[in-house]
Design a protein around this motif. Structure first.
Motif, short mmCIF file in Angstrom:
data_model
loop_
_atom_site.label_atom_id
_atom_site.label_comp_id
_atom_site.label_asym_id
_atom_site.label_seq_id
_atom_site.Cartn_x
_atom_site.Cartn_y
_atom_site.Cartn_z
N UNK A 83 0.82 -1.21 0.00
CA UNK A 83 0.00 0.00 0.00
C UNK A 83 0.86 1.25 0.00
N UNK A 84 1.92 1.24 0.77
CA UNK A 84 2.83 2.40 0.83
C UNK A 84 3.44 2.68 -0.54
N UNK A 85 3.91 1.65 -1.21
CA UNK A 85 4.54 1.83 -2.51
C UNK A 85 3.54 2.31 -3.56
N UNK A 86 2.33 1.73 -3.55
CA UNK A 86 1.31 2.17 -4.51
C UNK A 86 0.92 3.61 -4.25
N UNK A 87 0.70 3.94 -2.98
CA UNK A 87 0.31 5.31 -2.62
C UNK A 87 1.37 6.32 -3.01
N UNK A 88 2.63 6.01 -2.72
CA UNK A 88 3.72 6.92 -3.08
C UNK A 88 3.84 7.09 -4.58
N UNK A 89 3.68 6.00 -5.33
CA UNK A 89 3.76 6.07 -6.78
C UNK A 89 2.69 7.01 -7.33
N UNK A 90 1.48 6.88 -6.83
CA UNK A 90 0.38 7.73 -7.30
C UNK A 90 0.60 9.18 -6.88
N UNK A 91 0.98 9.38 -5.63
CA UNK A 91 1.17 10.74 -5.11
C UNK A 91 2.30 11.47 -5.84
#
Length: 411
Positions: free
Chosen positions: A373-381
């Motif tokens: 979740x952290x990696x997906x969220x950071x990628x989108x942000x």
């Protein structure tokens, strides 16, 4: 099992669990600002739309593995359920697909509560699709589809030991998964403007209570639904009474904490305790006697009421307490089995082996879901941006994101 009564029950249970996601929408919607209620509820309905489609296309195929060493099933093995829909026994097989879809949907929808009042809808849907694919679908395979969690006891202690991770309805796959993912996403999006204790009051308490009622109603499908595959619905009575008792005790545990801390038990506290009890009993509903279920509900109500304060002490803004309710409640319910699971828990005639596999499974899911979740969220942000700008956050995101108002007074 394909008796007509069992088939009727699983169709009913599927509808009950699907109803839980609109229940989440109401529950969360009442807790946010009046100018963010549409945005909050749309995050749940968006999850229904996208996850249901992905589950049919390839998610169900990913949720079962041929070997416990596989990460997930082949997403192209039965793309769009082309084979499942035409093979002998399709009538029963497709019911399992539909029932499983509702679990995938609500797991991802739960995460949205951590980022209330500040998330954009488009990036949220991108997150839903990627996390469903890399987060929920593989974890479902680990827990229920022949993966490493299903085989952990045999690996550690031998098949003859009879030790296996107990997670009947989703303490790990649903609640620990969603709670850990929510924590990561809350860290990515950061704190709301003016974040502090008492930052805002629920704008519509009755809406939240309605959502909680729908959740409790649907949870009987969530917990009791899976027994449709057993002879004569074996275990349904125990699971149903445990679902009732733990939830009721959760209410009492939470409002007791409120009374002692603040002098007043609140309705929001009561329904939060209800959810805490339901979360905790989810993995344990088929493996506890009713008395131990009541104790679990009470403990989870107390523990989760205390845990929701952690966000202020630790400085992360989990808007609607997904971490305090689902991560903490899921951990309590899953680990509690190591002590009190009938005939296997340390304190009821068993030994430490069940406790060991319960802890390992919980920790594995928690760490994996958080990192993904952290990696997906950071990628989108860092690419298209996940959070609305400050002006839109202060004004409320409904008009900006959806062009609608939750409450419009018309002359």
């Amino acid at each position: 099992m394909d008796a007509a009564g069992n088939i009727s029950w699983v169709i009913t249970a599927t509808a009950l669990v699907l109803l839980m996601t609109p229940g989440v929408a109401f529950f969360y919607g009442g807790l946010v600002k009046a100018k963010s209620v549409i945005s909050m509820m749309m995050m749940s309905f968006g999850a229904i739309g996208l996850i249901a489609v992905l589950w049919i296309l390839y998610g169900f195929a990913m949720s079962a593995v041929d070997s416990p060493t596989q990460f997930a099933g082949n997403p192209f093995a039965d793309f769009g359920l082309a084979e499942s829909a035409t093979e002998p026994g399709a009538n029963v097989a497709l019911l399992s697909v539909a029932y499983g879809a509702t679990f995938a949907i609500i797991t991802v929808a739960l995460i949205s509560g951590a980022i209330a009042d500040r998330a954009r809808f488009g990036p949220w849907l991108i997150y839903v699709g990627i996390f469903g694919t890399l987060g929920y679908f593989p974890i479902a395979a680990w827990v229920w589809g022949g993966g490493w969690i299903m085989n952990l006891g045999a690996w550690l202690f031998g098949e003859e030991s009879g030790i296996a991770v107990i997670d009947f309805a989703g303490g790990t796959a649903v609640h620990i998964n969603a709670g850990a993912a929510a924590l990561a996403l809350a860290l990515v999006l950061g704190k709301r403007i003016g974040f502090q204790k008492g930052i805002q009051k629920p704008h519509n308490v009755p809406l939240t209570l309605l959502g909680a009622a729908l959740l409790w109603f649907g949870w009987f499908g969530f917990n009791v639904g899976a027994v449709w595959v057993t002879e004569d619905m074996a275990g349904a009575g125990l699971i149903a009474i445990n679902t009732l008792g733990a939830a009721a005790a959760g209410i009492l545990g939470w409002i007791l904490v409120e009374k002692l801390k603040n002098g007043k038990p609140t309705s929001i506290g009561a329904v939060s305790g209800l959810v805490a009890g339901l979360v905790a009993i989810t993995p344990a509903c088929a493996n506890l006697t009713p008395g131990w279920s009541v104790l679990l509900g009470a403990l989870s109500g107390v523990a989760c009421a205390l845990a929701v304060e952690l966000k202020f002490r630790l400085g992360f803004d989990d808007s609607l307490d997904v971490v305090g309710l689902h991560l903490v409640g899921g951990l309590i319910g899953t680990v509690y089995l190591g002590f009190f699971a009938t005939g296997q828990g340390v304190l009821v005639g068993g030994d430490l082996r069940l406790l060991a596999v319960q802890v390992i499974a919980s920790a594995g899911v928690m760490v994996y879901a958080f990192v993904v979740s952290l990696l997906i969220g950071l990628l989108i942000e860092k690419t298209i941006g996940f959070r609305v700008n400050s002006d839109d956050e202060i004004a409320g995101v409904d008009q900006v994101v959806h062009g609608e108002a939750g409450y419009a007074l018309v002359e």
